[in-house]
Design a protein around this motif. Sequence first.
Motif, short mmCIF file in Angstrom:
data_model
loop_
_atom_site.label_atom_id
_atom_site.label_comp_id
_atom_site.label_asym_id
_atom_site.label_seq_id
_atom_site.Cartn_x
_atom_site.Cartn_y
_atom_site.Cartn_z
N GLY A 80 -14.66 4.97 -12.14
CA GLY A 80 -16.44 4.60 -11.98
C GLY A 80 -16.54 3.07 -11.84
O GLY A 80 -17.59 2.66 -12.20
N THR A 81 -15.58 2.57 -10.91
CA THR A 81 -15.60 1.38 -10.86
C THR A 81 -15.14 1.13 -9.43
O THR A 81 -14.88 1.87 -8.48
CB THR A 81 -14.83 0.27 -11.90
OG1 THR A 81 -13.30 0.73 -11.47
CG2 THR A 81 -15.09 0.46 -13.16
N ASN A 82 -15.43 -0.26 -8.63
CA ASN A 82 -15.11 -0.55 -7.34
C ASN A 82 -15.64 0.55 -6.43
O ASN A 82 -14.66 0.84 -5.60
CB ASN A 82 -13.70 -0.71 -7.41
CG ASN A 82 -13.18 -1.77 -8.61
OD1 ASN A 82 -13.77 -2.84 -8.73
ND2 ASN A 82 -11.86 -1.61 -8.87
N TYR A 83 -16.71 0.77 -6.56
CA TYR A 83 -17.29 1.78 -5.46
C TYR A 83 -17.21 1.19 -3.91
O TYR A 83 -16.95 1.81 -3.10
CB TYR A 83 -18.62 2.26 -5.77
CG TYR A 83 -18.74 3.16 -7.07
CD1 TYR A 83 -18.13 4.36 -7.14
CD2 TYR A 83 -19.21 2.34 -8.24
CE1 TYR A 83 -18.47 5.34 -7.89
CE2 TYR A 83 -19.45 3.48 -9.25
CZ TYR A 83 -18.85 4.87 -9.16
OH TYR A 83 -18.97 5.75 -10.34
N VAL A 84 -17.54 -0.24 -3.81
CA VAL A 84 -17.63 -0.67 -2.70
C VAL A 84 -16.12 -0.73 -2.07
O VAL A 84 -15.67 -0.48 -0.93
CB VAL A 84 -18.07 -2.08 -2.66
CG1 VAL A 84 -17.80 -2.66 -1.43
CG2 VAL A 84 -19.54 -2.28 -2.90
N GLU A 85 -14.90 -1.13 -2.85
CA GLU A 85 -13.64 -1.15 -2.39
C GLU A 85 -13.28 0.35 -1.95
O GLU A 85 -12.49 0.44 -1.07
CB GLU A 85 -12.61 -1.55 -3.53
CG GLU A 85 -13.05 -3.14 -3.92
CD GLU A 85 -14.01 -3.50 -4.81
OE1 GLU A 85 -14.93 -2.65 -5.03
OE2 GLU A 85 -13.83 -4.48 -5.31
N ALA A 86 -13.76 1.26 -2.86
CA ALA A 86 -13.42 2.74 -2.55
C ALA A 86 -13.94 3.08 -1.13
O ALA A 86 -13.34 3.67 -0.39
CB ALA A 86 -13.99 3.70 -3.62
N GLN A 87 -15.02 2.67 -0.95
CA GLN A 87 -15.84 3.10 0.24
C GLN A 87 -15.22 2.44 1.45
O GLN A 87 -14.61 3.01 2.41
CB GLN A 87 -17.19 2.69 0.37
CG GLN A 87 -17.87 2.74 1.70
CD GLN A 87 -19.48 2.45 1.69
OE1 GLN A 87 -20.03 2.11 0.50
NE2 GLN A 87 -20.10 2.13 2.77
N GLN A 88 -14.58 1.17 1.20
CA GLN A 88 -13.98 0.39 2.44
C GLN A 88 -12.71 0.93 2.66
O GLN A 88 -12.12 1.28 3.81
CB GLN A 88 -13.65 -1.13 1.90
CG GLN A 88 -15.13 -1.78 1.76
CD GLN A 88 -14.75 -3.28 1.37
OE1 GLN A 88 -13.89 -3.59 0.61
NE2 GLN A 88 -16.02 -4.10 1.60
N LEU A 89 -11.92 1.37 1.60
CA LEU A 89 -10.36 2.25 1.83
C LEU A 89 -11.01 3.31 2.37
O LEU A 89 -9.74 3.89 3.53
CB LEU A 89 -10.06 2.53 0.49
CG LEU A 89 -9.20 1.33 -0.39
CD1 LEU A 89 -9.02 1.69 -1.92
CD2 LEU A 89 -8.04 0.81 0.23
N LEU A 90 -11.72 4.18 2.17
CA LEU A 90 -11.80 5.59 3.01
C LEU A 90 -12.27 5.26 4.40
O LEU A 90 -12.02 5.96 5.18
CB LEU A 90 -13.05 6.31 2.04
CG LEU A 90 -12.63 6.52 0.79
CD1 LEU A 90 -13.95 7.07 -0.04
CD2 LEU A 90 -11.58 7.89 0.71
N GLU A 91 -13.05 4.19 4.53
CA GLU A 91 -13.75 3.97 5.99
C GLU A 91 -12.48 3.45 6.91
O GLU A 91 -12.61 3.40 8.23
CB GLU A 91 -14.77 2.84 5.84
CG GLU A 91 -16.20 3.66 5.46
CD GLU A 91 -17.29 2.87 5.38
OE1 GLU A 91 -17.06 1.50 5.27
OE2 GLU A 91 -18.27 3.14 5.07
N ALA A 92 -11.52 3.04 6.05
CA ALA A 92 -10.21 2.66 6.97
C ALA A 92 -9.54 3.73 7.34
O ALA A 92 -8.76 3.59 8.46
CB ALA A 92 -9.36 1.64 5.92
N ILE A 93 -9.63 4.63 6.92
CA ILE A 93 -9.14 6.18 7.62
C ILE A 93 -9.93 7.00 8.31
O ILE A 93 -9.42 7.43 9.44
CB ILE A 93 -8.83 7.10 6.16
CG1 ILE A 93 -7.94 6.41 5.14
CG2 ILE A 93 -8.14 8.53 6.82
CD1 ILE A 93 -7.75 7.04 3.78
N ILE A 94 -11.24 7.05 7.83
CA ILE A 94 -12.10 7.65 8.60
C ILE A 94 -12.21 7.14 10.40
O ILE A 94 -12.30 5.97 10.42
CB ILE A 94 -13.64 7.50 8.32
CG1 ILE A 94 -13.59 8.26 6.94
CG2 ILE A 94 -14.76 8.08 9.31
CD1 ILE A 94 -14.94 8.04 5.96
N GLY A 95 -12.29 8.01 11.23
CA GLY A 95 -12.27 7.50 12.74
C GLY A 95 -10.87 7.20 13.28
O GLY A 95 -10.77 6.54 14.25
N THR A 96 -9.74 7.37 12.52
CA THR A 96 -8.34 6.95 12.81
C THR A 96 -7.92 8.36 13.57
O THR A 96 -8.40 9.02 14.12
CB THR A 96 -7.70 6.16 11.76
OG1 THR A 96 -7.55 7.29 10.57
CG2 THR A 96 -8.12 4.91 11.24
#
Length: 471
Positions: free
Chosen positions: A223-239
């Motif tokens: 329940g922490t670091n939601y911004v970091e989680a979003q960035q990690l996932l967006e680094a995968i999306i579209g690859t």
Amino acid sequence: MKNHIKISILFLFVLMGCEDFLDIAPTAAVSSGNYFVDDQQLETGVIAMYDAIQGVNSTSTSDNHSIQYEFYITEMRSDNTRTKSSEGEAAQFESYTIQSTNGIVLDYYRSMYNVIYRANLVLENIDVASDANRDQFEGEAKFVRAYAYFNLVRLFGDVPLLDRVIGPEDEALSFTRTSTADVYSLITSDLQDAVAKLGKVSINRASKAAAQAMLAKVYLTQGTNYVEAQQLLEAIIGTEYSLEDDFRDVFYSESNDEVIFAIGYLPDLTSDSQNFSSEWLNAVGRTSGVNYVTTEAREALDNLGGARTQYSYRQDQRQPTEYQVVKYLPDGDESLGIPATSTDPTLAGNDWIVIRYADVLLMHVEAIMAGANETSSGSAISSFQQVRSRAGITTPVATITKEDLLNERRVELAFENHRWFDLVRLGVARDVLSAFSAANNYSFSDTDLLLPIPQAEINLSKGLLTQNPGY
């Protein structure tokens, strides 16, 4: 397993001699200290980590079955599946009457520590690796260790934290429970290192994307670091990853572009096959029907599953009043266009998918939601709708609620061992499972949010290892 590198008989003797993480020091003439001398030997240790996750396809209670038993302690503790007969140790999971002497719980606990031992063994000998391979081997070992600890901490709470191969003088560490915060600290550090060091080898070995996805789920779970989680996932999306056009192909066209990390199996080989999928059939495996689909899960899939439903569950062909999981069918189903994966269902070759792209897209929604009850973010809606559109559900949405997300995860990832963790992570396990328990005359209570520490381990510790409340 896929991409298997044959491990020498001598090394297997040494390594498998430490099948239980409590066996502190091997006594064979060849030890890990003089076995690992170069990349070739170290890679056998890396492959051995995945073999430990793969588990042993056997009927012996002395073997570690690892993820081949995982469905018992995840899906069958949720509102997704149950046994056919409500008998034996398996029925303890569906009725929330789990005992600390349950052999399945003990098996999984010891299996995950065996995985950790093997990862620690690679890390202890990482200096023998060449410059060309060191980062890859170290990243894989840290990913695998984090994977095992992530499962343990979510299922058992505080657990012994072993971040190195221990000797007899450190035996007490094997029985000293460490706070979840400290366990998560190691998990996070390991996965951050794995993200930095890993590239891509194959779906059956750890990759950068697998580490990114798992680290994002760790952040969401805390329940922490939601911004970091979003960035990690967006680094995968579209690859290079994408949803399969046909939902069936996710499970029956292996090594497809949707799979990010899977545990590989080969058919008709006792050493590299799995029998969990045969256990889900009636009178085919050793049991007579486990992981049967609940009425509640069928209703969710019927109402919300779209094109996914027929490839998620089916009527039992032997007992029409019951319903079986379709994902991972070892003997196929001609009516659904599903091929058999082996000549013997108990020696099945179906890979077990741990992380796939649809999960990444739905975690992306969760990260953007950031603990709120709903979101109208365009990015979240785009990820959400991609998953639904593949299932033939094209009705546009303007807002996604937490309930919408839970429902979508349930029907998309049904019977893939996510449901229990999703309910806990999103803070609804107590309410959902209490209602489910009441409707089915089960006995769910707050005690059941964690599994018991196996009594056999407490006995070995001579009381040093403590039990979870309520057991």
